[in-house]
Each structure stands twice: as structure tokens, then as C-alpha cells.
Design an enzyme around this catalytic site. Structure first.
Site, PDB file in Angstrom:
ATOM      1  N   SER A 248       1.208  -7.177   4.096  1.00  0.00           N
ATOM      2  CA  SER A 248       2.348  -6.380   3.673  1.00  0.00           C
ATOM      3  C   SER A 248       3.646  -6.911   4.309  1.00  0.00           C
ATOM      4  O   SER A 248       4.041  -8.040   4.035  1.00  0.00           O
ATOM      5  CB  SER A 248       2.103  -4.901   3.997  1.00  0.00           C
TER       6      SER A 248
ATOM      7  N   ASP B 163      -1.836  -3.779  -7.097  1.00  0.00           N
ATOM      8  CA  ASP B 163      -1.159  -3.257  -5.908  1.00  0.00           C
ATOM      9  C   ASP B 163      -0.114  -2.225  -6.338  1.00  0.00           C
ATOM     10  O   ASP B 163       0.775  -2.523  -7.122  1.00  0.00           O
ATOM     11  CB  ASP B 163      -0.476  -4.416  -5.172  1.00  0.00           C
TER      12      ASP B 163
ATOM     13  N   HIS C 275      -3.258  -2.298  -2.622  1.00  0.00           N
ATOM     14  CA  HIS C 275      -2.550  -2.897  -1.489  1.00  0.00           C
ATOM     15  C   HIS C 275      -3.507  -3.338  -0.386  1.00  0.00           C
ATOM     16  O   HIS C 275      -3.314  -4.359   0.259  1.00  0.00           O
ATOM     17  CB  HIS C 275      -1.534  -1.899  -0.947  1.00  0.00           C
TER      18      HIS C 275
END
Length: 809
Positions: free
Chosen positions: A664, A737, A771
Site C-alpha cells: 500500500s 482492489d 487490497h
């Protein structure tokens, strides 16, 4: 030049077409990695409110790709499972048991063949607990009496939890209120084979800055599907007789909260029209009080769609509307006094309002200088701990306030930087009262606080008591050195001392639960070490300084078979965080004395392959909250150089064989490091965002928009510097995601930028993953990719010249 930045960025995005290539199927990492990934997980325990029982939930192993690929509808910012008629989930549990703390008898709850245990929780009375099961026909709710847990009652086999939690116990604990799929609901709307018209949007004069939300509604069919699955009806089910009472009519219920006296319901209902720009929680909604039969008694608020909310701001009008604990039917809510805009200069930002729905006008209880972040009610139902947050200083204050005495003055009970871990006094210990409200526990003049106890040597959790008359604190218990033990539930306060449940672990002892009392320590569980092959791994907390004097830290891990004096290839894994001052940025977080448990996507699997790992290497970005990203690149490069230098100085790392990785925002950091320094041989970036023009209204803690600071958005976007990424980078991303800002296209565009400039990169898209990656096949494939990449470009890299330091030396 300034005016050219945005057009150039957009042109670059359009130049490169997406490449699609067939994969070779899922891969497996080395056998020792597979063995650890597949190791069993220990049960989690859930203590009853009266402290006499606990529920044990035994988790499933990692879900399969078939579980992750269950049918999913992506609507209104949510992911809906059409079979469950609830939020899409991939993790389930395989077992449920109940045990009395005073004995060793364990009662196992039978799970029907083909059903999946979703979760379980206690009634506030401790007389019952509820659990939900998923089958091919939907979600069912069961409630079992603790006196005989095998005699569970089926409450409903058509629970709907798209917008709500699905169920709540009544204040007297005698019934349960559920939201169900409407009886007689027909088949879902069918997508028209032929379009009925274009989808249009229009704006005129109204500024509506928005975050980059995903999975939004996009057409009339999406609206119809959302309405179909989000609509539910309310029922009350008696836990003694099983009698069912319908309340109201089917609607888009977002929450149902019974008043403490059980005679009223606070009901929030989503209103049409829906938005194509915002998720469901920002849709317009009405908030009403009903009687227990479902008849409307009053409208509390009509909340419009969330357009026009300032960036980093809040709604105007009533927000956070809830029942007041300790009173039969009193409402409280918060209102902004600054138009919801944190940039407005006003003496007070918020106020708390108290309202007796059927007697008199709402009254102002108090005003707060800064934004109200939370109001915790004390057990007496009269006083609160009101927490405020000063956005400009990143500062938190807490005040003790008497809601009913207008002449009493607020008393400051906490005043510190929100980043100050060392000065954190801990969170007030709460309990559930007789009506199901969570309140701050009071014992005479004392409240109790439980905290992590961060310090230079690592965290040592504690239990304190604080006198509300003098505000002096006393330490009742603190974790011993060389281990990690934290309080999970406070059972009682006796004259001799506290009685509580703790979770104990050490580097060689797996987490297990204990009952601590003045009489001694009693072991409640004896979960075995699931991965004894990892016990030889060595870890230590290391501290060092950045070139500008900022204190930094990391946890250094060495493989189980490490030989002193050997310089290993090094993996630096990190995630940047923002701070207002160097003092708090340098504080140590975490503990080196926790049990070393490696699982899931953990980068610590590199230890099984002969690497040293600097885990959670601090990458502070320090400065004024408005402008700190102006020096983002310089600061992360300096922090990375300091981490490598420390490992080299200790004699455990080869400074010419260093890889960097992150997930991330850590992936964003990784790509920037490869673009702006030559410290690393290669990088791994998972689920990142690399072009900040695609998040134009801010990202992370950035407060400026793209149009206010285009040069900063350009400077820290790795995509804009793809021609400078001359070290190999592995990009991994979930195909679906849904994290704000990290669109999957972010990775494909960076890959194309690197490829187009002759760099070395590999892009891996994981089917049906978001994610974070959940399926066993995806997790094992990710490890195979990561290990192969660093083996090729880090461990077995050809010798390089000395890395370039940020100071040019």
C-alpha cells in the site's frame, strides 16, 4: 511548467495500453514456506460480560480461491454476497465451543454439515450467546442459552446484513431484533440486454471534493440491484417462546437501536435518490424515533446526501446520533459549529446536544474548542470523557465533563500529541451495563486505564487506576520484562487487587490466556506452538539515527541457522508515517518480546531463505501538516540509508545486496526509493498507488489538492519518474482492489512506464483479490514471486558499486 504538469500526466496515462498475458497457473514457494503458511491457527476467546464464561472460535485455515471467488456484487462502495444477503467475506470458522472459567468442561457446538460459521457474540446479560451460519440458502442466526449451549434456537434463516449488523439483543435480553430478507422478495433485477439510454451526470457551481471511492453505482440497473439486496424488514423474536413480531415495513434500514428502556427504536433509513459519486454511508438518510410497535414518534433529522462536505471535514447538522446511557430514552448528538470545515477560524468547532424526544427542546450540553473525536459515558450516566482533536497541531485533549450540571467546569484529564506513544495514559476500561450500553467502569472515585506502555525498550502493557478527583494515577500491574502480556478483560476489582484475563506470549512461547488475581496466575489455555521450526529465529530491537539526528528504530530478524559474522542479503520492509515533531517520530513502537508467528503474506518468510530482515524500519515524514510532503523523498531516502548503515555496522548485512519492500503506502515508498536513490538492488511493491494525479483531492495525510500543489503531486509520484527506476521492481496487485486510491490500474501504468523506458519490472495481478490477498493459492503464489525476485536480483545479484548516499558521500 506548472500548468503543464497535469496535462502531461494525463497524456502519459493514455499513451500506454494495458497488456494482458496468460499466466502459468498458481505457483508454490519452497516447501518450508508452504508448511508454515498451512500451520494451524489458535482459537480466539470471547469473554462473557459477567466474566464467568468464554466462547472459543476455531478459525478455518486460509480460504481457497473458490471461497474468494464466491459471487460478489460491487455496489454503492460495498461488496455484497448475494447468497448471504450481507457483506462479502472470505474468512470463516470451523468450530465453536463454550467453557466456564471456574471449570475445565468444554461444550462443543455442533455446526451442521455444509454450514460455515461466520461469527459469535454474547448477549449483554451473559445468559445467551448468538452465532451466525452461512449455507447455500443464506445466513441463519442461532441463539443458545449458556446454561445448555447445545439447545440453540433458530431465530431466522434469512438474515440480511448488507447495511446493518443483522441483529441486536433487546435491552432486557429477553428478545433479539433482526433485519431479514423481506418475505416474498422476488428474483433480483435482470440486466437489460439493450441499453435504455445513456448515463449522465451534471454539476454546476457546487464544489464537491471527493476521495477516490470505488465500487460505486454507475447505472439504473446498479441502483435496482442495490435496492433489492439492501432492503430488509425488522422483526422482534422472543427468546423464550420464539414468537415473532414484525416492526414497520420493508425499507433500506441502515441501523436499528433500541432505547435503554426498550420502549423505542432509533431507526436510520437510507433515502433515494442514490449517488453515483459516493458510497452508501454518504447517501441521504432519515433518522427517526419509533415506538416498540414500529409507529413513528418523531423525526430526529433528515440528512442530505454528503455532497459539499469539506476535505477532512464533517457534515453540518446533527451527526453521531445515539441514545444516552443510563437514561430511559434520551438522545445525544454532535453538531459542527464551524460549518464542518476545519479551515474556518472559530472559537469552538463542535457542540454536544442532549434531547428528551418527548419532553422539551434539545439543549446544548457543552462546546468543544476542537473537533470532538469521541464521547465516553461514565457508568454514572452523568459524566463523560470528551476527547477533542486539534488538527493543526495533531494534538489530543480529553476533558471530564458533567452533562447535567451547568455550573460545573470541565477538567482537563489528558493533553498530549496524538503521536506521543510514550505519554499515552491508556484507554479507559469499559463495561456493558444492565441494558447493553458500553460505559466507562467506575470503582469509587477510580476509573481504570489499559495501555500498550510504549517505551524505548519496547512496549510493556499496563493496567492503571486514575482518581477522578485528583487525577493522580496508580499502577496496578505491568507486563514483566522479557515477555509480552496484555490485559484483555477486567473481571473485578477487589480490596487485594484486580482480577483480569490476560494474553501472554514471549519470543519462544505462543500466545495463551491467563486469569490473573491477587491469589496468583491461572493458565486458561495451553495452545501449542504451531511452527516449532521457527523458534531458532533471532530478533532484536535496534535503534539508530538519521543523518539529520532523528531517532529511528526497527526489529532486526536473523534466520534460525545464522552464523555470527556472516553478512546476509537484507530485506528492508517499511511503511512511512507522518509526524509533527522529531521527538514523537523517534519513539519506539511494538515489542521485541512477542511470539514470532509468521503467516499469511508476511515478508518474514524471507528468513526461511537465508535473508536478514529489518521489519517495520521507521520512515518518519516530519514537518508542518500542511507541507510535510514537500520533503517526503529526502526524508525516506535518508531513513532508508540509516537503516542499511545500521545493519551493515552490526555485521549482519551485505550493503550491496539489499532489497526494499512495502504494501500500500509502503509500495508507494518502495517505488519512490528505487526512483530517487541507488541504495537498493531491487524492490517489491504490493497494492500501491504510484500516480498521485489519480488521487487529486489528497492522499494519506496530504491536505492540499492537486490543483493547489501540482508540483508536489508530480514530484512524489513514482510514475512521473518511471524513467529513473533502474533497479528491478516486482509489482503485485489484487485485480479488484477496492482500497481508496490504489486502483489496480496504478500498477499497470507504472509497469508500462518502466517498460517503455527500458527498465526491469514484473507485474502480477491476482484474480478476485482485493487490497490484501486472502486465498491460499494467492498467498503462496505471492511468496513464490517475492522469493524468486529477490533471489535473482538481491541474493544472487552481480556486484555493484557502493550505494549512493543521500549526502553524496
Amino acid at each position: 511548467m506548472r500548468s503543464l504538469l497535469l496535462p502531461v500526466a494525463l497524456i502519459l496515462l493514455c499513451v500506454f495500453p494495458l497488456l494482458a498475458s496468460a499466466g502459468d497457473g498458481y505457483r508454490l514457494p519452497p516447501a518450508e514456506v508452504v508448511e508454515v503458511v498451512d500451520a494451524p491457527r489458535s482459537p480466539s476467546l470471547n469473554l462473557s460480560p459477567d466474566g464467568r464464561w468464554f466462547i472459543g472460535i476455531e478459525p478455518d485455515p486460509l480460504p481457497s480461491i473458490a471461497d474468494v471467488s464466491r459471487p460478489m456484487l460491487r455496489l454503492a462502495g460495498m461488496r455484497i454476497d448475494p447468497v448471504a444477503n450481507g457483506r462479502h467475506r472470505t474468512s470463516f470458522n470451523r468450530g465453536l465451543f463454550v467453557r466456564n472459567l471456574s471449570g475445565k468442561t468444554v461444550t462443543t457446538i455442533a455446526i451442521p454439515e455444509g454450514a460455515r460459521l461466520m461469527g459469535a457474540r454474547w448477549s449483554h446479560t451473559s445468559r445467551h450467546f448468538a452465532y451466525t451460519l452461512l449455507t447455500d440458502s443464506g445466513t441463519s442466526l442461532w441463539v443458545a442459552p449458556v446454561a445448555d449451549p447445545t439447545q440453540a434456537m433458530l431465530i431466522s434463516n434469512r438474515i440480511s446484513s448488507v447495511l446493518t449488523s443483522g441483529y441486536t439483543f433487546s435491552p432486557d435480553g429477553a428478545s433479539v431484533i433482526v433485519t431479514e430478507v423481506p418475505s416474498g422478495r422476488g428474483a433480483p433485477p435482470v440486466m437489460p440486454k439493450v441499453p435504455t439510454g445513456p448515463s449522465t451526470r451534471e454539476t454546476s457551481g457546487s464544489a464537491t471534493p471527493l476521495r477516490t471511492y470505488q465500487d460505486l453505482l454507475s447505472n439504473r440497473h446498479d441502483e435496482a440491484l442495490f435496492g433489492h439486496y439492501a432492503t430488509s424488514e425488522i422483526h422482534r423474536v422472543d427468546l423464550t417462546t420464539g414468537e415473532r413480531t414484525r416492526i414497520g415495513k420493508p425499507d433500506l434500514y441502515r441501523s436499528i437501536s433500541p432505547s435503554p428502556d426498550g420502549q423505542h427504536l432509533l431507526v436510520t433509513t437510507i433515502q433515494r435518490p442514490f449517488s453515483y459519486l459516493m458510497p452508501a454511508y454518504l447517501f441521504g438518510h432519515s433518522i427517526e424515533v419509533w415506538d416498540h410497535r414500529g409507529e413513528r414518534e418523531m423525526v430526529v433529522a433528515e440528512v442530505p446526501i454528503g455532497e459539499g462536505i469539506p476535505l477532512h471535514g464533517v457534515r453540518t447538522g446533527a451527526r453521531s446520533i445515539r441514545w444516552r446511557p443510563g437514561h430511559d430514552a434520551t438522545l445525544v448528538w454532535t453538531e459542527a459549529l464551524d460549518g464542518g470545515d476545519p479551515k474556518n477560524d472559530v472559537p469552538h468547532r463542535d457542540r454536544l446536544v442532549v434531547a428528551e424526544p418527548f419532553d422539551g427542546q434539545p439543549r446544548e450540553a457543552f462546546r468543544s474548542q476542537y473537533r470532538l473525536r469521541g464521547v465516553s459515558w461514565l457508568q454514572d450516566g452523568q459524566r463523560v470523557l470528551a476527547q477533542e482533536y486539534d488538527r493543526e497541531r495533531r494534538w489530543t485533549t480529553s476533558w471530564l465533563r458533567d452533562i447535567d450540571d451547568p455550573d460545573s467546569k470541565p477538567r482537563l484529564i489528558e493533553d498530549r500529541s496524538s503521536n506521543d506513544r510514550y505519554g499515552n495514559p491508556g484507554s479507559p476500561v469499559t463495561r456493558v451495563d444492565a441494558r447493553g450500553n458500553r460505559v466507562v467502569r467506575i470503582d469509587g472515585p477510580w476509573i481504570h486505564r489499559s495501555g500498550q506502555g510504549a517505551g524505548p525498550g519496547g512496549a510493556r502493557p499496563f493496567l492503571d487506576r486514575q482518581n477522578l478527583e485528583t487525577f493522580e494515577s496508580e499502577r496496578l500491574w505491568r507486563c514483566a520484562e522479557g515477555m509480552y502480556e496484555s490485559m484483555t478483560a477486567l473481571i473485578a476489582i477487589t480490596k487485594a487487587g484486580p482480577v483480569f484475563i490476560s494474553r501472554h506470549e514471549s519470543p519462544t512461547e505462543p500466545p495463551n490466556y491467563r486469569r490473573r488475581s491477587p491469589a496468583g496466575v491461572e493458565a486458561l489455555t495451553d495452545f501449542p506452538d504451531p511452527t516449532p521450526q521457527l523458534r531458532g529465529i533471532r530478533k532484536q530491537l535496534v535503534t539508530y539515527k538519521r543523518a539529520d539526528g532523528v531517532d529511528l528504530s526497527a526489529t532486526l530478524y536473523l534466520p534460525a541457522n545464522y552464523k555470527e559474522g556472516t553478512r546476509l542479503p537484507l530485506v528492508v520492509w517499511a511503511y512511512p508515517r507522518e509526524f509533527s515533531d522529531p521527538k514523537t517520530a523517534g519513539q519506539v513502537g511494538g515489542s521485541p518480546y512477542r511470539f514470532t508467528r509468521i503467516g499469511g503474506l508476511s515478508h518474514l518468510f524471507f528468513l526461511t531463505q537465508g535473508y536478514a530482515v529489518m521489519d517495520s524500519a521507521t520512515m518518519p515524514v516530519i514537518g508542518d501538516p500542511e507541507t510535510m510532503n514537500d520533503t517526503f523523498i529526502d526524508q525516506i531516502v535518508a531513513s532508508a540509508a540509516a537503516a542499511i548503515d545500521k545493519a551493515v555496522e552490526m555485521g549482519v548485512a551485505d550493503g550491496n545486496r539489499v532489497g526494499v519492500g512495502g504494501h500500500s503506502y509502503g509500495a508507494f515508498m518502495t517505488a519512490n526509493l528505487l526512483a530517487h536513490c541507488d541504495l537498493f538492488s531491487a524492490g517489491i511493491a504490493r497494492s500501491g498507488a504510484y500516480n498521485r494525479t489519480l488521487t487529486p483531492f489528497g492522499f494519506q495525510s496530504e491536505r492540499r489538492t492537486l490543483w493547489q500543489a501540482p508540483e508536489i503531486y508530480f514530484a512524489i509520484s513514482p510514475f512521473m519518474h518511471a524513467d529513473k527506476i533502474d533497479e528491478p521492481i516486482l509489482l503485485i496487485h489484487g485485480e479488484i482492489d477496492n482500497n481508496s486510491g490504489t486502483f489496480p490500474v496504478q500498477s499497470s501504468r507504472l509497469y508500462q512506464g518502466i517498460k517503455g523506458n527500458g527498465g526491469t519490472a514484473r507485474l502480477v495481478y491476482l484474480p478476485n483479490e482485493s487490497h490484501g490477498y486472502r486465498a491460499r493459492e494467492s498467498v503462496l503464489h505471492t511468496h513464490a514471486e517475492m522469493i524468486d525476485w529477490f533471489d535473482r536480483y538481491v541474493k544472487n545479484a552481480t556486484p555493484r558499486t557502493a550505494p549512493t548516499r543521500p549526502d553524496g558521500q
